[in-house]
Scaffold this motif. Structure first.
Motif, PDB file in Angstrom:
ATOM      1  N   VAL B 165       0.838  -1.197   0.000  1.00  0.00           N
ATOM      2  CA  VAL B 165       0.000   0.000   0.000  1.00  0.00           C
ATOM      3  C   VAL B 165       0.870   1.243   0.000  1.00  0.00           C
ATOM      4  CG1 VAL B 165      -1.805   1.271   1.245  1.00  0.00           C
ATOM      5  CG2 VAL B 165      -1.786  -1.244   1.284  1.00  0.00           C
ATOM      6  N   VAL B 166       0.562   2.172  -0.899  1.00  0.00           N
ATOM      7  CA  VAL B 166       1.241   3.469  -0.933  1.00  0.00           C
ATOM      8  C   VAL B 166       0.201   4.548  -0.669  1.00  0.00           C
ATOM      9  CG1 VAL B 166       2.488   5.138  -2.362  1.00  0.00           C
ATOM     10  CG2 VAL B 166       3.029   2.691  -2.528  1.00  0.00           C
ATOM     11  N   LEU B 167       0.472   5.423   0.289  1.00  0.00           N
ATOM     12  CA  LEU B 167      -0.429   6.532   0.575  1.00  0.00           C
ATOM     13  C   LEU B 167       0.225   7.824   0.073  1.00  0.00           C
ATOM     14  CD1 LEU B 167      -2.781   5.260   2.016  1.00  0.00           C
ATOM     15  CD2 LEU B 167      -0.740   4.360   3.138  1.00  0.00           C
ATOM     16  N   VAL B 168      -0.458   8.519  -0.822  1.00  0.00           N
ATOM     17  CA  VAL B 168       0.098   9.750  -1.387  1.00  0.00           C
ATOM     18  C   VAL B 168      -0.391  10.917  -0.537  1.00  0.00           C
ATOM     19  CG1 VAL B 168       0.521  11.062  -3.461  1.00  0.00           C
ATOM     20  CG2 VAL B 168      -0.120   8.638  -3.640  1.00  0.00           C
ATOM     21  N   THR B 169       0.471  11.367   0.354  1.00  0.00           N
ATOM     22  CA  THR B 169       0.034  12.238   1.441  1.00  0.00           C
ATOM     23  C   THR B 169      -0.397  13.621   1.013  1.00  0.00           C
ATOM     24  OG1 THR B 169       2.361  12.710   1.838  1.00  0.00           O
ATOM     25  CG2 THR B 169       1.342  11.004   3.201  1.00  0.00           C
ATOM     26  N   ASP B 170       0.084  14.134  -0.140  1.00  0.00           N
ATOM     27  CA  ASP B 170      -0.384  15.450  -0.587  1.00  0.00           C
ATOM     28  C   ASP B 170      -1.515  15.305  -1.600  1.00  0.00           C
ATOM     29  OD1 ASP B 170       2.272  16.317  -2.977  1.00  0.00           O
ATOM     30  OD2 ASP B 170       1.050  14.523  -2.747  1.00  0.00           O
ATOM     31  N   ALA B 171      -2.050  14.116  -1.729  1.00  0.00           N
ATOM     32  CA  ALA B 171      -3.207  13.891  -2.595  1.00  0.00           C
ATOM     33  C   ALA B 171      -4.375  13.363  -1.762  1.00  0.00           C
ATOM     34  CB  ALA B 171      -2.849  12.901  -3.709  1.00  0.00           C
ATOM     35  N   MET B 172      -4.409  13.759  -0.497  1.00  0.00           N
ATOM     36  CA  MET B 172      -5.516  13.372   0.365  1.00  0.00           C
ATOM     37  C   MET B 172      -5.748  14.459   1.406  1.00  0.00           C
ATOM     38  SD  MET B 172      -3.771  10.377   2.704  1.00  0.00           S
ATOM     39  CE  MET B 172      -3.475   9.329   1.280  1.00  0.00           C
ATOM     40  N   THR B 173      -6.976  14.522   1.919  1.00  0.00           N
ATOM     41  CA  THR B 173      -7.277  15.482   2.975  1.00  0.00           C
ATOM     42  C   THR B 173      -8.574  15.102   3.679  1.00  0.00           C
ATOM     43  OG1 THR B 173      -7.324  17.835   3.569  1.00  0.00           O
ATOM     44  CG2 THR B 173      -8.611  17.172   1.627  1.00  0.00           C
ATOM     45  N   CYS B 174      -8.930  15.910   4.691  1.00  0.00           N
ATOM     46  CA  CYS B 174     -10.189  15.733   5.405  1.00  0.00           C
ATOM     47  C   CYS B 174     -10.489  17.052   6.105  1.00  0.00           C
ATOM     48  CB  CYS B 174     -10.099  14.589   6.408  1.00  0.00           C
ATOM     49  SG  CYS B 174      -8.892  14.859   7.720  1.00  0.00           S
ATOM     50  N   GLY B 175     -11.571  17.081   6.884  1.00  0.00           N
ATOM     51  CA  GLY B 175     -11.968  18.340   7.511  1.00  0.00           C
ATOM     52  C   GLY B 175     -11.167  18.696   8.754  1.00  0.00           C
ATOM     53  N   ASP B 176     -10.389  17.756   9.270  1.00  0.00           N
ATOM     54  CA  ASP B 176      -9.713  17.961  10.561  1.00  0.00           C
ATOM     55  C   ASP B 176      -8.226  17.671  10.416  1.00  0.00           C
ATOM     56  OD1 ASP B 176      -9.956  16.198  13.768  1.00  0.00           O
ATOM     57  OD2 ASP B 176      -8.948  18.058  13.198  1.00  0.00           O
ATOM     58  N   LEU B 177      -7.402  18.705  10.509  1.00  0.00           N
ATOM     59  CA  LEU B 177      -5.966  18.541  10.308  1.00  0.00           C
ATOM     60  C   LEU B 177      -5.355  17.570  11.313  1.00  0.00           C
ATOM     61  CD1 LEU B 177      -3.438  19.402   8.729  1.00  0.00           C
ATOM     62  CD2 LEU B 177      -3.158  21.289  10.361  1.00  0.00           C
ATOM     63  N   VAL B 178      -5.829  17.605  12.549  1.00  0.00           N
ATOM     64  CA  VAL B 178      -5.299  16.701  13.580  1.00  0.00           C
ATOM     65  C   VAL B 178      -5.532  15.240  13.173  1.00  0.00           C
ATOM     66  CG1 VAL B 178      -5.625  15.899  15.958  1.00  0.00           C
ATOM     67  CG2 VAL B 178      -5.478  18.352  15.478  1.00  0.00           C
ATOM     68  N   ALA B 179      -6.730  14.943  12.691  1.00  0.00           N
ATOM     69  CA  ALA B 179      -7.040  13.581  12.261  1.00  0.00           C
ATOM     70  C   ALA B 179      -6.181  13.179  11.064  1.00  0.00           C
ATOM     71  CB  ALA B 179      -8.520  13.463  11.912  1.00  0.00           C
ATOM     72  N   HIS B 180      -6.024  14.101  10.115  1.00  0.00           N
ATOM     73  CA  HIS B 180      -5.195  13.831   8.934  1.00  0.00           C
ATOM     74  C   HIS B 180      -3.770  13.500   9.357  1.00  0.00           C
ATOM     75  CE1 HIS B 180      -3.612  14.435   4.780  1.00  0.00           C
ATOM     76  NE2 HIS B 180      -2.591  14.979   5.394  1.00  0.00           N
ATOM     77  N   GLU B 181      -3.174  14.367  10.186  1.00  0.00           N
ATOM     78  CA  GLU B 181      -1.795  14.184  10.629  1.00  0.00           C
ATOM     79  C   GLU B 181      -1.638  12.876  11.398  1.00  0.00           C
ATOM     80  OE1 GLU B 181       1.078  16.640  10.398  1.00  0.00           O
ATOM     81  OE2 GLU B 181      -0.242  16.928   8.676  1.00  0.00           O
ATOM     82  N   HIS B 182      -2.623  12.564  12.223  1.00  0.00           N
ATOM     83  CA  HIS B 182      -2.549  11.340  13.016  1.00  0.00           C
ATOM     84  C   HIS B 182      -2.484  10.115  12.105  1.00  0.00           C
ATOM     85  CE1 HIS B 182      -3.195   8.733  16.510  1.00  0.00           C
ATOM     86  NE2 HIS B 182      -3.900   7.989  15.671  1.00  0.00           N
ATOM     87  N   SER B 183      -3.360  10.071  11.114  1.00  0.00           N
ATOM     88  CA  SER B 183      -3.351   8.940  10.182  1.00  0.00           C
ATOM     89  C   SER B 183      -2.024   8.854   9.443  1.00  0.00           C
ATOM     90  CB  SER B 183      -4.496   9.067   9.172  1.00  0.00           C
ATOM     91  OG  SER B 183      -5.742   8.987   9.822  1.00  0.00           O
ATOM     92  N   VAL B 184      -1.558  10.000   8.936  1.00  0.00           N
ATOM     93  CA  VAL B 184      -0.335  10.025   8.129  1.00  0.00           C
ATOM     94  C   VAL B 184       0.889   9.627   8.946  1.00  0.00           C
ATOM     95  CG1 VAL B 184       1.239  11.570   6.883  1.00  0.00           C
ATOM     96  CG2 VAL B 184      -1.211  11.660   6.423  1.00  0.00           C
ATOM     97  N   ARG B 185       0.948  10.083  10.191  1.00  0.00           N
ATOM     98  CA  ARG B 185       2.158   9.856  10.999  1.00  0.00           C
ATOM     99  C   ARG B 185       2.135   8.541  11.757  1.00  0.00           C
ATOM    100  NH1 ARG B 185       2.566  15.593  13.176  1.00  0.00           N
ATOM    101  NH2 ARG B 185       3.281  16.697  11.311  1.00  0.00           N
ATOM    102  N   HIS B 186       0.947   8.158  12.286  1.00  0.00           N
ATOM    103  CA  HIS B 186       0.922   7.047  13.235  1.00  0.00           C
ATOM    104  C   HIS B 186       0.315   5.759  12.698  1.00  0.00           C
ATOM    105  CE1 HIS B 186       2.363   9.727  16.288  1.00  0.00           C
ATOM    106  NE2 HIS B 186       1.412  10.581  16.015  1.00  0.00           N
ATOM    107  N   ILE B 187      -0.473   5.848  11.652  1.00  0.00           N
ATOM    108  CA  ILE B 187      -1.130   4.644  11.141  1.00  0.00           C
ATOM    109  C   ILE B 187      -0.529   4.205   9.800  1.00  0.00           C
ATOM    110  CG2 ILE B 187      -3.322   3.566  10.540  1.00  0.00           C
ATOM    111  CD1 ILE B 187      -3.150   4.434  13.485  1.00  0.00           C
ATOM    112  N   PHE B 188      -0.493   5.140   8.840  1.00  0.00           N
ATOM    113  CA  PHE B 188      -0.093   4.758   7.484  1.00  0.00           C
ATOM    114  C   PHE B 188       1.290   4.110   7.402  1.00  0.00           C
ATOM    115  CE2 PHE B 188      -3.993   6.063   6.311  1.00  0.00           C
ATOM    116  CZ  PHE B 188      -4.206   7.319   5.757  1.00  0.00           C
ATOM    117  N   PRO B 189       2.302   4.633   8.147  1.00  0.00           N
ATOM    118  CA  PRO B 189       3.631   4.010   8.025  1.00  0.00           C
ATOM    119  C   PRO B 189       3.664   2.560   8.489  1.00  0.00           C
ATOM    120  CG  PRO B 189       3.792   6.183   9.038  1.00  0.00           C
ATOM    121  CD  PRO B 189       2.335   5.820   9.010  1.00  0.00           C
ATOM    122  N   ARG B 190       2.668   2.137   9.261  1.00  0.00           N
ATOM    123  CA  ARG B 190       2.669   0.770   9.769  1.00  0.00           C
ATOM    124  C   ARG B 190       1.894  -0.193   8.879  1.00  0.00           C
ATOM    125  NH1 ARG B 190       4.038   1.314  15.910  1.00  0.00           N
ATOM    126  NH2 ARG B 190       3.750  -0.947  15.892  1.00  0.00           N
TER     127      ARG B 190
END
Lengths: 186, 220
Positions: B165-190
């Protein structure tokens, strides 16, 4: 508590309370998580409701950024903790993934028993529990999170999932609240 | 960034870039998310690689804590409310055809694969996995909206099904920056590898050059 109803046929799904995982540091005392899961299991069994005990035996093959993990876990790592008091009628599900649905017979088993609602407990909040909860929601179940029977090694992740994700895919209650609601409903 | 390789058979999976979902305040400019997804789609198409455009047309039936509230300003938990909103909006029939229509800036082409999902993730209850397996796809490159809902659920299930799985981090978003950052930093890399659109296009370019080189050498 936000749980409004205990259905006629709920099932308890306990995630990864196994020897290799309960020995890791956790945000909440792991003995409380195990004890609350065991109390729920005893109550579900007493009411003739399905109890599903899940363990993790490995990880998927996809490349990740890390940390590096072994694909298969050693035998003593996967053994369920004795405090769960596993009974012959319990359903055992072994997964090689975070969530308990993908690549396992869990959904068919629940369907066979007419289950419409799943109560989820276990470790880790943002991995095994959350993926199972997301999948359960996707499979059409009402999802209940037993808030004092779920924990993680990471406090920020635990809080984030509890606050931002679980309320959007299900409802929650403490073990005491769920037991009271369960007993009242029979 | 650690996208280490783009496989021989990757597929681009674009989540919910549709009129009803791009609407409303987001943590990043929506036009950038759409433009980056469109750039990736163009590159995949040009090289005969599958482009899967997903939209959401309904939601799961389970009882949830957060119920759609018209007055979003009073909601303390923006992220959870947003997730529940998405499901409720899908279930409500507000301007139905418009709501599910992909945004034109995405540049959908007749050859693109289309998946209409009725859940958060693009796999459950859809033919996506079967379709990808038939095409021999081993890796999914995921973009879209919302980071922690449609994108993340698709990524979690993709990882469980055995895809890289590859997540393209500047090609995704949501309404809450905290939630976005959390997914990108703590979930996606795993569960996969993360990278920007430029980085993924660079790795795709390297893959294609390597293939061309070995094809040329093979014919000597």
């Amino acid at each position: 508590m936000t749980v409004t109803t205990i259905d006629e046929t709920p099932a308890l799904v306990v995630i990864d309370l196994q020897k290799g995982i309960v020995t890791r540091p956790s945000v909440h005392p792991i003995e409380d998580i195990v004890a609350n899961s065991a109390r729920l299991a005893a109550a579900f069994r007493a009411h003739g409701l399905p109890v599903v005990l899940v363990n993790a035996a490995g990880t998927p093959a996809g490349r990740t950024e890390g940390p590096a993990r072994s694909r298969e876990f050693p035998p003593d790592f996967v053994e369920l903790v004795p405090e769960l008091d596993e009974q012959p009628g319990d359903h055992l599900v072994t997964k090689m993934t975070w969530g308990a649905f993908t690549g396992t017979p869990l959904h068919e088993t629940l369907q066979k028993h007419g289950v419409t609602q799943v109560v989820v407990t276990g470790v880790a909040t943002q991995f095994g529990v959350e993926s199972t909860a997301r999948s359960a929601h996707e499979h059409g179940y009402h999802v209940v999170l037993a808030t004092d029977a779920i924990t993680s090694f990471d406090e920020t992740a635990h809080d984030h999932t509890m606050r931002n994700i679980f309320p959007a895919l299900g409802q929650s209650g403490t073990t005491d609240e769920l037991l009271e609601l369960l007993n009242r409903s029979r | 960034m650690t996208v280490t390789v783009i496989d021989e058979k990757p597929a681009l999976v674009v989540i919910d870039l549709q009129k009803g979902i791009v609407h409303g305040p987001k943590a990043h400019p929506v036009e950038d998310v759409v433009a980056n997804s469109a750039r990736l789609a163009a590159a995949f198409r040009a090289n005969g690689l599958p482009v899967v455009l997903v939209n959401v047309v309904d939601g799961a039936p389970g009882r949830t804590e957060f119920v759609y509230d018209d007055d979003d300003e009073n909601d303390e938990d923006e992220a959870a409310d947003e997730a529940s909103d998405e499901a409720s909006d899908a279930a409500d029939d507000a301007g139905p055809e418009e709501w599910t229509e992909l945004v034109p800036e995405l540049g959908a082409q007749p050859g693109d694969l289309r998946i209409s999902k009725v859940r958060w993730g693009a796999f459950t209850g859809s033919p996506l996995h079967e379709t990808l397996q038939d095409l021999g796809v081993t890796q999914i490159v995921v973009t879209g909206i919302n980071t922690q809902i449609g994108v993340e659920t698709t990524a979690r299930t993709g990882y469980e099904l055995g895809y890289h799985v590859v997540l393209v981090t500047d090609a995704m978003t949501c309404g809450d920056l905290v939630a976005h950052e959390h997914s990108v930093r703590h979930i996606f890399p795993r569960l996969g590898e993360t990278g920007t659109t430029d980085e993924v296009l660079l790795m795709l370019g390297r893959r294609l050059s390597a293939e061309r080189l070995s094809a040329e050498q093979g014919t000597r």
